[in-house]
Scaffold this active site. Structure first.
Site, mmCIF file in Angstrom:
data_model
loop_
_atom_site.group_PDB
_atom_site.id
_atom_site.type_symbol
_atom_site.label_atom_id
_atom_site.label_comp_id
_atom_site.label_asym_id
_atom_site.label_seq_id
_atom_site.Cartn_x
_atom_site.Cartn_y
_atom_site.Cartn_z
ATOM 1 N N ALA A 122 0.923 -1.167 -0.067
ATOM 2 C CA ALA A 122 0.041 -0.121 -0.093
ATOM 3 C C ALA A 122 0.890 1.201 0.041
ATOM 4 C CB ALA A 122 -1.119 -0.017 1.135
ATOM 5 N N CYS A 123 0.474 2.185 -0.924
ATOM 6 C CA CYS A 123 1.287 3.332 -0.813
ATOM 7 C C CYS A 123 0.297 4.596 -0.734
ATOM 8 C CB CYS A 123 2.185 3.597 -2.183
ATOM 9 S SG CYS A 123 1.031 3.887 -3.742
ATOM 10 N N PRO A 124 0.728 5.814 -0.457
ATOM 11 C CA PRO A 124 -0.441 6.920 -0.201
ATOM 12 C C PRO A 124 -1.252 7.008 -1.402
ATOM 13 C CG PRO A 124 1.942 7.486 0.471
ATOM 14 C CD PRO A 124 2.130 6.292 -0.317
#
Length: 573
Positions: A122-124
């Site tokens: 998960a990334c921003p």
């Protein structure tokens, strides 16, 4: 001197504490029947000042064994105790061993048995790094002979959701995340945390560290603390901020586009009560109203888990009421998070009342504290600073605007989705709450330049690139159009000393042109496809020209700087 018949029973099973307590009481009764003196505590309690002959962990072996280093220890699982309590008790008496020996055996078993993994990425923004890291982990596992299931938590929600069976069968959980994710389902499993960038660029090392460094997760809060202890405090603060920004983004996108759509009917139509244009504008405004509370709430959630969510959301709403904007939301989010974390650590309750802490006591005291501090201490000063910033941005001259465009667009090109890129992006997303739209236009345009520029370079200097690089160039072009800077990573990883300067040069030109053309963008994502949405951006053709100019400069620069691929010469036969 230790008493030979004195036992310490330690309850340690976060997922099923009630069953662990019941089985511990049965063990205590059995010990008494056989002439043993026993004391029962939770793993978090203070060890009694008594010389015990053995320490028995009921449920799981704790991650922190140092407090028990003076004793011989043994662990009884709930399954083992449920099957035969008498046999489990005899096992405890005969298999207790010193801490050092237990650690050595555990490390050896972990290294030998770690063959099956599950992971979350998960990334921003939930667009590029999330899926690229997942693919890298899959390919790395195949190469190393491991099995892995990867769940991606991207902008469209969770995909390939991990099943209970997969989690139960996994030896290690890898959390390759740049934002906080819910880890409740991994309590009791060995967990290793790293960034998406690390999993993407150093996949083999990520697996090696996961095997050697993963620790048993006793609670989701412990996961956060472990991750923060491994990094500097600055990194932890930055990660909390990005978590808030990632949850705020859908509000910004939805609100901005709905307001833009309302203007399709004309500016006057959007002010006519009851008209479709007016309703669209009101819905968009409602989304914008939630932006700051979402930012604040999920900053607090990242710090203190669910107990911090209510104080953070309410603190963000107070910041909106005080007209402190996104700066107030950031302040209230960190206040709420650290106050909730402090309360959760300091408030001690009996085991029977412990469940009241996260749902009643911490949210109540945290919300009260944050509200009073916002109203009486920090709210008005932050609102004043926010107002000064708005005045400066709305009244800055062309020179200042061009400089800001150059700086923001260049930052987007330095590390291609890394901390500097995300810092520029988070700043410009926050500025949308001030109705300042030029920085967002410069940021998005600058972020498209690296990938499109690399694609142009592969077309202009085909003989300098091998076939795989030319194929990567085609993919990079599409990713660049979608505002995914990470499309240039394969080129930057192979030749950073030439790729990065070429990208920065093109990005700076694009940022300057965007500011010079007074382009304004109301939505924080979408790439060139936002040009298809009426009123999402003004001066659409000039905006496209700025992106094209910067991309061409990057592409031409790198085509000239790039060294030709060396071809292997075959010796004459």
């Amino acid at each position: 001197m230790q008493t030979l018949n004195s036992l310490l029973l330690v309850i340690n099973h976060p997922q099923n504490p009630v069953d662990a307590l019941i089985l511990t009481k049965k063990l205590a009764q059995l010990a008494k029947q056989q002439g043993f003196e026993s004391h029962t505590i939770s793993v978090k309690d203070q060890i009694p000042d008594i010389a015990f002959s053995k320490v028995v962990f009921i449920g799981q072996t704790p991650t922190q064994l140092d407090p028990f280093k003076a004793y011989s220890v043994v662990t009884i699982s709930l399954e083992q105790a449920n099957q035969d309590i008498q046999q489990a008790f005899e096992y405890a008496l005969t298999h207790a061993q010193p801490i050092d020996q237990l650690k050595a055996e555990t490390q050896l078993n972990n290294t030998q048995q770690a063959q099956r993994f599950v992971a979350i990425t998960a990334c921003p923004t939930g667009v590029a790094h999330t899926f690229m890291a997942a693919e890298a982990l899959q390919q790395g596992a195949n190469k190393l002979g491991y099995q892995i299931d990867v769940e991606t938590q991207g902008s469209v929600g969770a995909k390939n959701i991990l099943t209970d069976e997969a989690i139960a069968a996994a030896d290690i959980v890898i959390l390759a995340t740049d934002i906080e994710v819910n880890t409740d389902r991994f309590v009791g499993k060995r967990v290793y945390r790293c960034s998406t960038g690390f999993a993407l660029k150093q996949t083999d090392k990520a697996f090696a560290e996961a095997i050697s460094e993963a620790t048993v997760l006793e609670s989701s809060k412990q996961s956060k603390q472990t991750a923060e202890n491994k990094s500097q405090e600055k990194t932890g603060v930055y990660k909390h901020l990005l978590t808030g920004v990632s949850f705020m983004l859908p509000m910004v996108v939805a609100g901005g586009l709905l307001i833009a759509l309302s203007l399709c009917f004309g500016l006057n139509a959007s002010e006519e009560t009851g008209s479709l244009a007016y309703i669209l504008k009101q819905i968009g405004a409602a989304a914008f109203t939630l932006m700051v509370p979402m930012l604040s709430g999920y900053i607090a959630y990242s710090i203190a888990d669910r107990p911090g969510l209510a104080p953070g959301l309410i603190g963000g709403l107070i910041a909106t009421q005080l007209e402190a904007g996104f700066l107030g939301g950031i302040v209230s989010g960190f206040l709420a998070g650290y106050i909730a974390l402090f309360l959760a650590k300091r408030i001690k309750l009996p085991t029977s009342l412990e469940s009241l802490k996260p749902i009643l006591i911490v949210p109540l005291l945290g919300t009260l504290s944050v509200g009073l501090i916002m109203y009486y201490v920090v709210g008005q000063p932050v609102a004043h600073i926010f107002e000064m910033m708005k005045d400066f941005l709305n009244n800055m001259g062309t020179t200042n605007a061009v400089l800001m465009g150059i700086v923001l667009a260049s930052m987007m090109c330095i590390d291609l989705g890394g901390p500097i890129n995300k810092a520029a992006y988070a700043f410009t997303v926050g500025l949308l709450t001030t109705n300042t739209y030029m920085p967002m236009a410069a940021t998005m345009a600058g972020g498209m330049v690296p990938a499109i520029g690399m694609a142009i370079a592969t077309l202009l200097a085909k003989n300098k690139f091998n076939q795989s690089e030319r194929d990567a160039g085609k993919a990079a072009f599409v990713l660049g159009l979608c505002f995914i800077s990470e499309g240039a990573i394969p080129f930057a990883a192979k030749d950073p000393m030439r790729v990065i300067p070429a990208c920065i040069l093109g990005g700076a030109v694009t940022g300057a042109l965007v500011a010079l053309f007074h382009c304004e963008l109301v939505t924080p994502h979408g790439g060139v496809f936002v040009l298809l949405i009426p009123n999402a951006i003004n001066h659409a053709w000039l905006y496209l020209a700025a992106i094209t100019a910067g991309s061409c400069i990057t592409g031409i620069s790198y085509a000239l700087l790039k060294r030709p691929e060396q071809k292997l010469e075959t010796a004459p036969v």
